[in-house]
Structures are given as structure tokens and as C-alpha cells.
Scaffold this active site. Sequence first.
Site, mmCIF file in Angstrom:
data_model
loop_
_atom_site.group_PDB
_atom_site.id
_atom_site.type_symbol
_atom_site.label_atom_id
_atom_site.label_comp_id
_atom_site.label_asym_id
_atom_site.label_seq_id
_atom_site.Cartn_x
_atom_site.Cartn_y
_atom_site.Cartn_z
ATOM 1 N N ILE A 178 0.837 -1.417 -0.033
ATOM 2 C CA ILE A 178 0.076 -0.097 0.042
ATOM 3 C C ILE A 178 0.819 1.263 0.057
ATOM 4 O O ILE A 178 0.215 2.292 0.297
ATOM 5 C CB ILE A 178 -0.999 -0.124 1.263
ATOM 6 C CG1 ILE A 178 -0.160 -0.149 2.440
ATOM 7 C CG2 ILE A 178 -2.061 -1.179 1.159
ATOM 8 C CD1 ILE A 178 -1.049 0.218 3.739
ATOM 9 N N SER A 179 2.281 1.217 -0.228
ATOM 10 C CA SER A 179 3.024 2.214 -0.114
ATOM 11 C C SER A 179 2.778 3.524 -1.156
ATOM 12 O O SER A 179 3.096 4.470 -0.925
ATOM 13 C CB SER A 179 4.384 1.980 -0.046
ATOM 14 O OG SER A 179 4.956 1.485 -1.226
ATOM 15 N N MET A 180 2.006 3.018 -2.196
ATOM 16 C CA MET A 180 1.685 4.153 -3.120
ATOM 17 C C MET A 180 0.393 4.600 -3.265
ATOM 18 O O MET A 180 -0.021 5.129 -4.227
ATOM 19 C CB MET A 180 2.356 3.543 -4.672
ATOM 20 C CG MET A 180 3.973 3.623 -4.728
ATOM 21 S SD MET A 180 4.420 5.275 -4.690
ATOM 22 C CE MET A 180 4.065 5.946 -6.358
#
Length: 157
Positions: free
Chosen positions: A25-27
Site C-alpha cells: 500500500i506504499s503508493m
Amino acid sequence: MRLLNRIWRTLTERALGVVITVTNISMEPTFSEGTRAMLKPRGYRNAKPRRFDVVVVRPPGPPRPSGVTGEDIKRIVGLPGELVEIRDGKLWIEGEAVNEPHIASYMPSNWLHTWATRDHEYIVLGDNRAAPGINDSRRYGPLHAKTVIGPITRRLD
């Protein structure tokens, strides 16, 4: 026949790219977990990365568990030879606050990170900066250009 298959795969990867699936989910919100995108390996062979390019990188660190790739999708925010800071809840480049409309939410005002990049080094961050457990330059520092696999050229989903 194997040689022909390998040649065909190499030619299509160079011409079209490689389909990747985002695995974290980092982006978010730009790329959610499960989103597919087109990666252009060696896409910077004749060009240099630009600020805010979304790229796939191979960050430093210990080997990952079997079946887990060592690549991450991140956004380039700092270029070679720059002073890059996170302070007052904002990204600063060379003392100027940078507008980032792509990030999920503003960063906490108590975060303080400073990097001075050298030749061939980049600062990469995820768009979802407040997500727990996200690895980017806040954890591993500047990345050498050799660790940038290539740019994301388009979203497929």
C-alpha cells in the site's frame, strides 16, 4: 527453441515493457495493492530519472523470504546533488517547499529527515507516507541509480 523464446522475451520486454502487480500500500492512492502497471526495464538507459517519476527500485537490505521479490514501487522526489528534507509536514528541496498533490495525506509535522544526495543518487518515497511499516528513503537513505530498475510507463487497471 529455448534460445528463441529467450530472445523473443528479451525483445518484447525492451520494446513493450513488463507487467507488474503492486504488492503493498506504499503508493496509495496512486497505485493500490493489486494494481497492475507497465514497467520499462532499463528505461533510463538513454535518459535520467526526473522528479516525481514513479519507478521500480531494488532497495538495499537483507534477502527477503522465498517467493517475495526484492523490488518496490516508489516515487523519485530527490535528484543527484540536492538537499532534500522532510520537515514541518512538507517535502523541501534546496530550501523550497514542494507541492505534492499525489500524496495520500500530509506528513506529521514532527517528522524530520534530511538527505544530501551525491552524483547518481536519488531519494524515493511512497505516496502513502503515513502507512505503517513502509520502506523508502526514510529507512534506507539515498539510492544509487543502479538500483532503479526502470520507470512505470502506464497503469493497466
